[in-house]
Scaffold this motif. Structure first.
Motif, mmCIF file in Angstrom:
data_model
loop_
_atom_site.group_PDB
_atom_site.id
_atom_site.type_symbol
_atom_site.label_atom_id
_atom_site.label_comp_id
_atom_site.label_asym_id
_atom_site.label_seq_id
_atom_site.Cartn_x
_atom_site.Cartn_y
_atom_site.Cartn_z
ATOM 1 N N ALA A 370 1.203 -4.561 0.140
ATOM 2 C CA ALA A 370 1.672 -4.905 -1.203
ATOM 3 C C ALA A 370 0.842 -6.059 -1.737
ATOM 4 O O ALA A 370 0.272 -6.852 -0.985
ATOM 5 C CB ALA A 370 3.150 -5.300 -1.174
ATOM 6 N N GLY A 371 0.755 -6.126 -3.053
ATOM 7 C CA GLY A 371 0.079 -7.244 -3.713
ATOM 8 C C GLY A 371 0.715 -7.468 -5.069
ATOM 9 O O GLY A 371 1.341 -6.561 -5.632
ATOM 10 N N ALA A 372 0.591 -8.675 -5.587
ATOM 11 C CA ALA A 372 1.171 -8.963 -6.900
ATOM 12 C C ALA A 372 0.446 -10.132 -7.555
ATOM 13 O O ALA A 372 -0.053 -11.032 -6.874
ATOM 14 C CB ALA A 372 2.662 -9.276 -6.794
ATOM 15 N N THR A 373 0.380 -10.096 -8.876
ATOM 16 C CA THR A 373 -0.088 -11.220 -9.680
ATOM 17 C C THR A 373 1.134 -11.795 -10.375
ATOM 18 O O THR A 373 1.728 -11.145 -11.237
ATOM 19 C CB THR A 373 -1.125 -10.751 -10.722
ATOM 20 O OG1 THR A 373 -2.171 -10.067 -10.045
ATOM 21 C CG2 THR A 373 -1.712 -11.922 -11.472
ATOM 22 N N ILE A 374 1.557 -12.994 -9.945
ATOM 23 C CA ILE A 374 2.797 -13.616 -10.412
ATOM 24 C C ILE A 374 2.500 -15.002 -10.962
ATOM 25 O O ILE A 374 2.179 -15.902 -10.195
ATOM 26 C CB ILE A 374 3.820 -13.733 -9.254
ATOM 27 C CG1 ILE A 374 4.068 -12.351 -8.612
ATOM 28 C CG2 ILE A 374 5.111 -14.356 -9.728
ATOM 29 C CD1 ILE A 374 4.929 -12.396 -7.361
#
Length: 571
Positions: A370-374
Motif C-alpha cells: 500500500a502507498g498513500a500521499t497524505i
C-alpha cells in the motif's frame, strides 16, 4: 445500489489494530455526520457496506459498525464489553432474582476526559443510565449539529490516550467486543506474544464458539455479503489469531472475499532483542498463513522494514507525527485504509472485494503493498494535471508496507484512488490557444487525467483507478499532525497560513502488486534463516514445531519468488 448494498463484515484483532480501527470508525462517523451545508455531494460511498441498522430493547433505532473485535483483558479502559446502547440483560436477570444478592465490582477505569466532554456535548445519556440514540436522518448515523450552540471540538491530548477505547467515539453493538480473558494487555506476565499462542486460542471451544456465534449473527442478517476485511496485528500473537480466523472464514464462507490488513506499529525498538525477534517470527508466520487463507494480504506500517534491519519511519512532507505513538501511526494508516478500500464501498458501480483481489493477486501474488500521499499536494490555483506533472516520474505515494524504497522496482498491477479534489480543478483551466504543458492538460475529465497519468508512469501495468469528490475527514479526535501550510480543506496554501484547523484532506492511495515484495519477503526469509532458535525456545514452546518453521521459511521464499521482475530474473 442495485440489489442493495454489498455488505462487509470487519474483524479487528489486536491492540494496534484497535488504534487503527478506532480512527477508521471515527472517520466513518465523521463522514456520516456531514453538516447540512456540505459542499461534497452525498452518495459516493455507501455506509451500509460497513454499518448495520438495529433496534435497542427500548425500540430506538441504531446504526452501528458491522464489527467483531478481539482484544485482551485490561484493554478496554472505561468502555464496557457489551457497549452502551443496550441495557444489560444479565443485570436484569440478576435483579429479577428474589434471593440474597452479593455484588462484586471490578475497579472502574476513569473515562478519558475527551470522551467525557464528547458525551456531554452529544447529550445522549439519560438520567436512568441508558443511552438514548438520536433519530437517524435518512437511516444513516447521528444527525449533524444544526443549532447555534454547536460545541467546540474537543481535541484529546496524546498523554490522555492510553488505549484505543480512550478516543473511540462510535457506539458498538453488544456482539462486537470479544475479550480474550486468558491473556493480559498490561504487565510483563500473561502476554499474548507468540504466533502459536494465538493459533491455540481458537482451538479452545469457548473462544471458537463465541466467534462463530458472532459471525453467524452478523452474516445471517446480510442480504448480499461480499466478504470480510480483517485488521490484524502482525507483530504479536494476534498474527496466529488472524491466521485461524482467516482459515475459519475460508472454510465456512467460500467464495466470499477475505482481505487482510496486517498491521505493524512503528519501527523496531533497539535494545529490546526478544520483542524484535518475536516480531520477526510473528510477521513471517502471519504473512505465510494469512496469504494461504485470504484473497489478498497487505502489510501496513510506517516503519521502513519487515525484517530486523532498523530503518527510519516514512516521511510525509506536510505531516509531523511521532512514530512511537500508536495514536499517531493508527490515524495515518486509517486514512490510507479509508482511501484504498473505496472500490468495494462505492454506491455506484462498486468493485467487489473478490474482483479487486483477482485484479491484484494473479500468478500467486496474494500479498500487495500500500502507498498513500497524505494529503495530496494540490495548490488552490493549480489543476490536477499541473500537480501530477510536478510530481514527475517518481512514485507519487509514500510506501506504507515496510518494503523499503520503491524506486527501481516494477509494478505488476495496481488499484489507485484519488479523493477530495473539487471538480473545478480536475482538468486544465488554460485559456484556449495556450500551448499545452503536457498530454494530461488535453484530457476532458478528471478520470481521464488520472488514468492517463498512471499509464504514463507504468505503461505495461494493469491499472484500475477511481476519482472521488469526497475527502477524508480529519476532525477530532484525529490528532493534529498537519503543517501550518495547509488550508481547512487540506490544500497547500500559496499564501500566509490562515490559522484554521484542517478538517478534511485530499488523499491519493494505492494498492500495488510490486517487485519490492521480492526483496522485502526475501530479506525476511534471510533474517529468519539466520536465527539460532535455541535462544528463542519460548517461541517454539508456544505451540510451533521445528518442522513448522522450516515450512514457513520455504513458503516465504516461494512467495518472494512470485514477485521477481524480468530484470531480477536475468541477474
Amino acid at each position: 445500489m442495485a440489489g442493495g448494498p454489498r455488505e462487509v463484515l470487519t474483524l479487528q484483532l489486536g491492540h494496534f489494530a484497535g488504534f487503527v480501527g478506532a480512527h477508521w470508525w471515527n472517520q466513518q462517523d465523521a463522514a456520516l455526520c456531514r453538516p447540512t451545508d456540505a459542499k461534497e455531494p452525498p452518495g459516493e460511498l455507501c455506509p451500509d457496506v460497513l454499518y448495520r441498522t438495529g433496534r435497542t430493547l427500548h425500540g430506538q433505532e441504531t446504526y452501528t459498525p458491522r464489527l467483531i473485535l478481539m482484544d485482551l483483558k485490561g484493554s478496554l479502559s472505561s468502555l464496557k464489553q457489551e457497549g452502551g446502547l443496550y441495557k444489560d440483560k444479565q443485570l436484569d436477570a440478576a435483579i429479577a432474582w428474589q434471593g440474597k444478592l452479593t455484588t462484586h465490582k471490578e475497579e472502574i477505569y476513569p473515562k478519558n476526559p475527551y470522551l467525557q466532554d464528547l458525551l456531554s456535548a452529544e447529550g445522549v445519556l439519560n438520567s436512568d443510565g441508558i443511552w438514548r440514540v438520536k433519530s437517524i436522518p435518512n437511516g444513516k448515523g447521528p444527525p449533524p449539529f444544526t443549532t447555534a450552540t454547536t460545541p467546540k471540538p474537543v481535541i484529546p491530548t496524546e498523554g490522555s490516550i492510553r488505549v484505543w477505547s480512550d478516543f473511540l467515539r462510535v457506539h458498538l453493538h453488544p456482539r462486537s467486543i470479544c475479550m480474550i480473558q486468558k491473556y493480559n494487555h498490561d504487565g510483563e506476565a500473561g502476554r499474548l506474544e507468540a504466533f502459536g499462542q494465538g493459533e491455540s486460542i481458537l482451538k479452545e471451544p469457548k473462544y471458537l464458539e463465541e466467534l462463530e456465534n458472532r459471525l453467524h449473527f452478523y452474516v445471517e442478517e446480510c442480504d448480499y455479503l461480499q466478504g470480510f476485511q480483517i485488521l490484524c496485528d502482525l507483530h504479536n500473537g494476534f498474527s496466529g489469531v488472524g491466521a485461524k480466523v482467516a482459515e475459519l472464514l475460508q472454510d465456512e464462507y467460500s467464495g466470499r472475499g477475505i482481505i487482510t490488513w496486517g498491521l505493524l506499529p512503528g519501527p523496531y525498538c533497539l535494545g529490546e532483542p526478544q520483542k524484535n525477534i518475536y516480531r520477526l517470527l510473528n510477521t513471517a508466520f502471519g504473512l505465510v498463513h494469512l496469504s494461504a487463507h485470504s484473497s489478498l494480504v497487505c502489510p501496513l506500517s510506517l516503519g521502513g522494514s519487515l525484517g530486523l534491519q532498523p530503518e527510519p519511519p516514512v516521511n510525509f512532507p506536510h505531516l509531523q507525527y511521532d512514530a512511537a505513538l500508536p495514536f499517531h501511526c493508527g490515524a495515518i494508516l486509517a486514512t490510507a485504509l479509508d482511501t484504498v478500500t473505496v472500490p468495494y464501498r462505492l454506491c455506484s458501480s462498486p468493485v467487489s472485494m473478490v474482483h479487486l483481489a483477482d485484479m491484484l493477486n494473479f500468478s500467486g501474488k496474494k500479498v500487495v503493498t500500500a502507498g498513500a500521499t497524505i494529503p495530496f499536494p494540490l495548490v488552490p490555483s493549480q489543476s490536477l494535471p499541473d500537480t501530477l506533472m510536478q510530481l514527475g516520474e517518481a512514485t507519487p505515494w509514500t510506501p506504507l508496507s515496510a518494503c523499503g524504497d520503491p524506486s527501481g522496482t516494477c509494478c505488476f498491477a495496481q488499484s489507485v484512488v484519488l479523493r477530495g479534489l473539487d471538480r473545478a480543478c480536475h482538468t486544465s483551466q488554460l485559456t484556449p490557444g495556450t500551448p499545452l504543458p503536457s498530454p494530461l492538460h488535453a484530457c476532458t475529465t478528471g478520470e481521464e487525467v488520472l488514468a492517463q497519468y498512471l499509464q504514463q508512469q507504468q505503461p505495461r501495468v494493469r491499472s484500475s483507478s477511481h476519482l472521488l469528490l469526497t475527502p477524508c475527514k480529519v476532525v477530532p479526535p484525529y490528532p493534529y499532525l498537519f503543517s501550518s501550510s495547509l488550508s481547512q480543506q487540506g490544500l497547500v496554501l500559496d499564501g500566509p497560513p490562515t490559522g484554521a484547523a484542517v478538517e478534511s484532506i485530499p488523499v491519493l492511495g494505492a494498492l500495488c502488486s510490486s517487485s519490492s515484495l521480492n526483496r522485502a519477503l526475501g530479506d525476511l526469509a534471510k533474517d529468519l534463516a539466520r536465527l539460532d532458535l535455541r535462544r528463542w525456545a519460548s517461541f517454539m514452546d508456544a505451540g510451533v514445531e521445528q518442522d513448522d518453521l522450516e515450512e514457513t521459511l520455504q513458503e516465504l521464499r516461494s512467495l518472494a519468488q512470485c514477485y521477481q521482475s524480468g530484470d531480477s530474473l536475468m541477474d
